[in-house]
Motif scaffolding. Structure first.
Motif, mmCIF file in Angstrom:
data_model
loop_
_atom_site.group_PDB
_atom_site.id
_atom_site.type_symbol
_atom_site.label_atom_id
_atom_site.label_comp_id
_atom_site.label_asym_id
_atom_site.label_seq_id
_atom_site.Cartn_x
_atom_site.Cartn_y
_atom_site.Cartn_z
ATOM 1 N N GLN A 37 -39.718 -6.268 50.504
ATOM 2 C CA GLN A 37 -40.500 -7.100 51.413
ATOM 3 C C GLN A 37 -40.581 -8.555 50.967
ATOM 4 O O GLN A 37 -41.561 -9.253 51.232
ATOM 5 N N ARG A 38 -39.514 -9.010 50.326
ATOM 6 C CA ARG A 38 -39.416 -10.413 49.950
ATOM 7 C C ARG A 38 -38.447 -11.111 50.885
ATOM 8 O O ARG A 38 -37.470 -10.513 51.371
ATOM 9 N N GLU A 39 -38.673 -12.411 51.136
ATOM 10 C CA GLU A 39 -37.829 -13.148 52.070
ATOM 11 C C GLU A 39 -36.519 -13.607 51.438
ATOM 12 O O GLU A 39 -35.627 -14.064 52.141
ATOM 13 N N PHE A 40 -36.388 -13.510 50.144
ATOM 14 C CA PHE A 40 -35.136 -13.887 49.487
ATOM 15 C C PHE A 40 -34.770 -12.846 48.440
ATOM 16 O O PHE A 40 -35.626 -12.126 47.930
ATOM 17 N N THR A 41 -33.490 -12.790 48.137
ATOM 18 C CA THR A 41 -32.949 -11.821 47.184
ATOM 19 C C THR A 41 -32.253 -12.565 46.055
ATOM 20 O O THR A 41 -31.398 -13.430 46.319
ATOM 21 N N PRO A 42 -32.579 -12.300 44.796
ATOM 22 C CA PRO A 42 -31.869 -12.962 43.698
ATOM 23 C C PRO A 42 -30.354 -12.719 43.785
ATOM 24 O O PRO A 42 -29.908 -11.596 44.037
ATOM 25 N N SER A 43 -29.597 -13.770 43.574
ATOM 26 C CA SER A 43 -28.127 -13.665 43.610
ATOM 27 C C SER A 43 -27.645 -13.165 42.257
ATOM 28 O O SER A 43 -27.095 -13.915 41.441
ATOM 29 N N ALA A 44 -27.883 -11.895 42.014
ATOM 30 C CA ALA A 44 -27.538 -11.276 40.731
ATOM 31 C C ALA A 44 -26.926 -9.905 40.990
ATOM 32 O O ALA A 44 -27.289 -9.229 41.954
ATOM 33 N N VAL A 45 -25.990 -9.507 40.118
ATOM 34 C CA VAL A 45 -25.281 -8.234 40.273
ATOM 35 C C VAL A 45 -25.306 -7.481 38.944
ATOM 36 O O VAL A 45 -25.035 -8.062 37.886
ATOM 37 N N TYR A 46 -25.644 -6.189 39.025
ATOM 38 C CA TYR A 46 -25.605 -5.304 37.853
ATOM 39 C C TYR A 46 -24.711 -4.113 38.187
ATOM 40 O O TYR A 46 -24.733 -3.591 39.305
ATOM 41 N N MET A 47 -23.898 -3.695 37.206
ATOM 42 C CA MET A 47 -23.034 -2.536 37.414
ATOM 43 C C MET A 47 -23.300 -1.505 36.322
ATOM 44 O O MET A 47 -23.231 -1.817 35.126
ATOM 45 N N SER A 48 -23.608 -0.293 36.751
ATOM 46 C CA SER A 48 -23.889 0.775 35.803
ATOM 47 C C SER A 48 -22.597 1.312 35.195
ATOM 48 O O SER A 48 -21.499 0.963 35.644
ATOM 49 N N ALA A 49 -22.736 2.188 34.198
ATOM 50 C CA ALA A 49 -21.562 2.762 33.541
ATOM 51 C C ALA A 49 -20.708 3.556 34.519
ATOM 52 O O ALA A 49 -19.482 3.658 34.354
ATOM 53 N N SER A 50 -21.331 4.132 35.543
ATOM 54 C CA SER A 50 -20.586 4.918 36.536
ATOM 55 C C SER A 50 -19.943 4.047 37.605
ATOM 56 O O SER A 50 -19.252 4.553 38.487
ATOM 57 N N GLY A 51 -20.187 2.733 37.557
ATOM 58 C CA GLY A 51 -19.564 1.827 38.510
ATOM 59 C C GLY A 51 -20.417 1.533 39.729
ATOM 60 O O GLY A 51 -19.954 0.845 40.645
ATOM 61 N N ASN A 52 -21.651 2.031 39.760
ATOM 62 C CA ASN A 52 -22.544 1.731 40.878
ATOM 63 C C ASN A 52 -23.038 0.288 40.765
ATOM 64 O O ASN A 52 -23.412 -0.177 39.688
ATOM 65 N N VAL A 53 -23.044 -0.408 41.910
ATOM 66 C CA VAL A 53 -23.417 -1.816 41.942
ATOM 67 C C VAL A 53 -24.845 -1.964 42.469
ATOM 68 O O VAL A 53 -25.211 -1.355 43.474
ATOM 69 N N HIS A 54 -25.638 -2.782 41.790
ATOM 70 C CA HIS A 54 -27.006 -3.073 42.218
ATOM 71 C C HIS A 54 -27.143 -4.593 42.354
ATOM 72 O O HIS A 54 -26.635 -5.351 41.524
ATOM 73 N N VAL A 55 -27.853 -5.009 43.410
ATOM 74 C CA VAL A 55 -28.020 -6.434 43.702
ATOM 75 C C VAL A 55 -29.503 -6.749 43.834
ATOM 76 O O VAL A 55 -30.285 -5.927 44.320
ATOM 77 N N GLY A 56 -29.888 -7.950 43.413
ATOM 78 C CA GLY A 56 -31.243 -8.401 43.671
ATOM 79 C C GLY A 56 -32.135 -8.386 42.454
ATOM 80 O O GLY A 56 -31.695 -8.652 41.332
ATOM 81 N N ASP A 57 -33.411 -8.044 42.666
ATOM 82 C CA ASP A 57 -34.405 -8.113 41.583
ATOM 83 C C ASP A 57 -34.048 -7.206 40.417
ATOM 84 O O ASP A 57 -34.199 -7.593 39.246
ATOM 85 N N ALA A 58 -33.602 -5.989 40.719
ATOM 86 C CA ALA A 58 -33.261 -5.057 39.636
ATOM 87 C C ALA A 58 -32.109 -5.603 38.803
ATOM 88 O O ALA A 58 -32.104 -5.517 37.569
ATOM 89 N N ALA A 59 -31.130 -6.196 39.469
ATOM 90 C CA ALA A 59 -30.001 -6.778 38.749
ATOM 91 C C ALA A 59 -30.436 -8.005 37.962
ATOM 92 O O ALA A 59 -29.975 -8.237 36.839
ATOM 93 N N ARG A 60 -31.329 -8.798 38.578
ATOM 94 C CA ARG A 60 -31.804 -10.001 37.880
ATOM 95 C C ARG A 60 -32.512 -9.632 36.576
ATOM 96 O O ARG A 60 -32.347 -10.290 35.543
ATOM 97 N N ALA A 61 -33.293 -8.554 36.598
ATOM 98 C CA ALA A 61 -33.977 -8.112 35.380
ATOM 99 C C ALA A 61 -32.971 -7.666 34.321
ATOM 100 O O ALA A 61 -33.186 -7.845 33.118
ATOM 101 N N ARG A 62 -31.861 -7.079 34.779
ATOM 102 C CA ARG A 62 -30.842 -6.589 33.843
ATOM 103 C C ARG A 62 -30.081 -7.737 33.169
ATOM 104 O O ARG A 62 -29.491 -7.545 32.104
ATOM 105 N N VAL A 63 -30.050 -8.907 33.800
ATOM 106 C CA VAL A 63 -29.383 -10.052 33.175
ATOM 107 C C VAL A 63 -30.025 -10.357 31.831
ATOM 108 O O VAL A 63 -29.345 -10.750 30.876
#
Length: 839
Positions: A37-63
């Motif tokens: 429910q946020r109006e913007f999404t962090p331009s960040a990408v995280y990739m798990s060991a299995s190759g699944n891609v996550h975008v946004g706040d969760a990826a930004r935290a992983r940086v």
């Protein structure tokens, strides 16, 4: 999947730090929220060991927590070749376009989750300072994300669209001040006759909020962590410190945002020592700290604003308001400096729209004006009993009675005589209907609608057969948005030109040209191509940028014609016509026509930049820069060249070499620092180019005076009245060029004086003697016995008075001069064409 929409309607702000998507609604637009429910999404990408891609706040935290498998701020490397990020756990790697595509997919997913609609078209914004290769990379990212139609819109223009639906004046200038996370743009917008257009812009792709974040980290947080908490080697060039650095960077960014509303905030992060022990780092960061690191960046941005104003020949007093865009524009010190008439611009600031989402909203409003191509829409091959309507109309406009044309099609109906169509807006007050309009026998019709002002109007369509029975249609309605202010054609951000053999540029399409655009220019070969001997090469580089020297700009294409590729010999001086085209999404194409071959050849426009140079190359460039600076400083002290000394003083005041050194240290680990370092080195060399030109000015003026003296003597001895008139005109223009200290114009007038002298000599019959004297000087020590015999023959002809024989002697002697192409980097990058005329 084909879409039912008539217009694109969705706009995306693909940002360095955050991205957002909005949808056109009525006269305005609404931002679509993400799953948090946020109006913007962090331009960040995280990739798990299995190759699944996550975008946004969760990826930004992983940086911060897992920098080997997450990344952010990759927008600035759009357009570079090669991978940007290798995700350690999965072993996969991604380019900047791949990463941006994942962000775009996430934003598309927000639309599906929020509205149930899967979109295949959206307008995407780019910084005005983006180069053609970066725009092209953005288009590729859109395609990777499944957006089949993705017009590009410059961010300042998008902001102007957002503000255009509000209280817009009938005639004024605006200045869009867009200070985002990674880039800065200043754009002058002209409003007149119901249209607004960007008349000029200035920007820096490496001036953004992230520089303030890094300054807080490097100047305040790292020194304290090392001094008081016993941490060692906390620097961006130490890979082992990457996790700690990422945590401090995120904390600095969050604190900076919080300090826009408060005077102080606590920075609390867990840092890990080299022995593995965790320490609780604490520091109270104040607004004064942020102001200290922000001020130099704001000063740079204000200088860019002033440049944009000066180049567009407008003054601060001409600007009605400054539109604030981008997260950094929320900084109190920024607003204070910008509004100050001495320190800043002294222009009223307008921040009535959210600076973080205004670009997405403006992009969506613009998207509501863009018709979706028929190839993406559901084809009007309707179900049995349903008539397909082909409609032609403007999706947006200033008319309250827009014209609509159309044609009904149904394989079962051959003659539409007696059938009618009616358009009705049931939501207007009062409800409106066009009344029944008779169809022509071929099903065609035209009519005018009545639209309510400054809103989106939806008209239901009712088709009736000759008996008055309603017939189902596809589509069932039409939408038209009325607006009092509409954006004009987009303009070219960077000039496109042809690199010439003297390292200068022949501009084909200048910065600010309205798009789409197409223009042709003529160049001439400097090297002969001999098919049978296998020698020579025609090379025509196509470059983008504003620097006067070819090697300071970006090569975006290159024509190369080798002996094996031509049907006949091409002598030096042959024409090469080059045509450049560019569309409204900044896609460039080019072709060349060689008249002597009667062939048209496509120029390969490759908009992918080479991988950034290695550190060894950058360090060598830095050493060369310092050596060149020292040499020019010494030369400037020996001659009267105040302009050169002023440029060198500016070079010193900007502490250019120290900044390059800092970037080189950071480039050990930060790829963005490598790219920034390359840009700064190029900019520094350009400043020194200017110094060099000013130092050469006295010599250029002296050569011009010598040419004038020579031309006067020749015209006095053998010239006619027309030659004397030409000489007086050329002398006056030379005097004006010297007064303006315009080197290019001085050189041009010097060539004109020489041309007049040559013409007089030619018409008086004395030219062969003068040409022979020059050849004799150049070939006096030539070892060839044949050359020496020709020289002796020429001297006899002069002594005997048989000057008419000299032309043949001169022609033979010319063939023994060094090859005009010798010394050229024929296997490298050098151009083998020149501008001017066939001479």
């Amino acid at each position: 999947m084909a879409t039912q929409r008539e217009t694109v309607d969705f706009g995306i702000d693909l940002g360095t730090t955050n991205s957002a998507i909005a949808k056109a609604e009525g006269a305005d637009a609404v931002v679509i929220r993400n799953n948090r429910q946020r109006e913007f999404t962090p331009s960040a990408v995280y990739m798990s060991a299995s190759g699944n891609v996550h975008v946004g706040d969760a990826a930004r935290a992983r940086v911060e927590a897992d920098p080997d498998n997450a990344c952010a701020e990759f927008k600035l490397r759009m357009g570079e070749r090669g991978e940007h990020m290798r995700f350690k756990a999965s072993g996969r790697s991604m380019t900047p376009e791949d990463l941006s595509a994942e962000v775009l997919k996430s934003l598309r997913g927000n639309v599906t989750a929020g509205t149930g609609e899967s979109i295949e078209a959206a307008v995407i914004t780019v910084p005005a300072a983006f180069s053609l290769d970066q725009c092209d990379a953005t288009s590729r990212a859109a395609a990777l994300a499944g957006l089949e139609f993705a017009p590009l819109l410059q961010e300042p223009t998008a902001a102007a669209w957002a503000y255009s639906v509000r209280d817009a004046p009938s005639k004024a200038f605006w200045l869009v001040y867009d200070f985002g996370g990674g880039t800065f743009d200043a754009a002058v917008v002209k409003i007149e006759d119901g249209e607004f257009t960007v008349v000029n812009h200035a920007g820096d792709n490496f001036l953004g909020g992230k520089r303030a974040d890094w300054a807080l980290v490097e100047e305040i947080l790292i020194p304290k962590a090392e001094r008081e908490y016993g941490l060692r080697n906390l620097s961006r060039d130490n890979r082992r410190a990457a996790g700690n650095i990422a945590k401090l960077k995120a904390a600095a960014e969050n604190a900076k945002i919080e300090l826009s509303q408060s005077e102080a905030t606590d920075v609390l992060v867990d840092l890990r020592r080299e022995d593995g022990e965790l320490v609780d780092f604490h520091h109270e960061l104040t607004r004064a700290d942020v102001e200290a690191v922000t001020r130099p960046l704001v000063e740079t941005s204000i200088a860019l604003c002033r440049r944009a104003l000066a180049e567009s020949r407008t003054k601060a007093g001409d600007i009605e308001r400054v539109l604030l865009v981008g997260g950094m524009s929320q900084s109190p010190v920024l607003r204070e400096m910008l509004a100050d008439p001495t320190e800043g611009l002294g222009i009223p600031l307008d921040h009535s729209l959210d600076p973080v989402t205004v670009v997405a909203r403006g992009a969506a409003i613009f998207a509501g004006t863009q018709r979706i191509p028929r190839s993406l829409k559901s084809k009007p091959t309707a179900a049995p009993g349903t008539a397909a309507l082909e409609l032609e109309y403007a999706a947006v406009g200033q008319d309250t009675d827009p014209l609509v044309g159309g044609r009904a099609r149904d394989d079962a109906v051959q003659d539409w005589t007696g059938c009618t169509v009616e358009f009705a807006n049931r939501e207007s007050k009062p409800p409106w209907t066009s009344g029944t309009v008779a169809l022509r026998p071929d099903g065609g019709f035209t009519l005018r609608l009545r639209a309510e002002e400054n809103t989106k109007n939806t008209f239901a369509i009712v088709l009736r057969d000759r008996h008055g029975t309603p017939v189902a249609t596809d589509p069932t309605s039409l939408t038209y948005r009325h607006t009092g202010l509409i954006g004009a054609a987009p303009t070219l951000s960077h000039s496109i030109g042809i690199g010439l053999s003297d390292n200068s540029i022949e501009t084909v399409l200048a910065k600010g040209t309205e798009l789409p655009a197409r223009k042709r220019t003529v160049t001439f070969t400097t090297v002969a191509v001999n098919k049978h001997a296998g020698t020579g090469l025609i090379r025509v580089p196509l470059v983008s940028g504003e620097h006067p020297r070819v090697d300071r700009n970006t090569v975006i294409g290159r024509l190369e014609l080798r002996p094996a590729e031509v049907r006949r010999d091409v002598p030096a001086g042959s024409e090469v016509e080059v045509t450049v085209s560019i569309d409204t999404s900044f896609r460039a194409t080019a072709e060349a026509y060689v008249p002597i071959l009667d062939e048209e050849i496509e120029i390969d426009v490759d908009l992918a930049r080479s991988t950034a140079p290695g550190l060894a190359d950058l360090r060598a460039d830095r050493a060369e820069l310092e050596h060149r600076y020292d040499d020019l400083r010494e030369r400037a002290s020996e001659v009267d060249a105040p302009e050169a000394r002023a440029l060198l003083d500016r070079f010193d005041s900007q502490d250019t070499l120290s900044e390059v050194d800092r970037l080189l240290r950071q480039a050990e680990i930060d790829p963005d620092a490598t790219a920034t370092c390359l840009v700064r080195l190029r900019e520094a060399q350009t400043v020194l180019d200017g110094v060099e030109e000013h130092l050469e000015l006295p010599q250029i003026i002296e050569e011009a005076k010598e040419s004038l003296s020579m031309a006067k003597e020749i015209v006095q001895q053998a010239g006619q009245a027309e030659h004397r008139a030409d000489l007086r005109r050329a002398e006056a223009e030379l005097d004006a060029a010297v007064e303006e200290r315009d080197q290019a114009l001085i050189r041009r007038q010097t060539d004109e004086l020489r041309t007049i002298a040559v013409r007089v000599l030619d018409e008086s019959g004395r030219l062969p003697v003068v040409v022979f004297a020059s050849l004799e000087h150049d070939l006096a020590d030539h070892p060839s016995p044949q050359v020496q015999r020709l020289l002796a023959e020429g001297r006899r002809s002069i002594n005997d008075g048989t000057v008419h024989q000299l032309a043949a002697v001169n022609a033979k002697l010319r063939s023994h001069l060094p090859d005009e192409g010798s010394g050229l980097d024929l296997e490298g990058q050098a151009s083998t064409v020149r501008g001017g005329d066939r001479r």
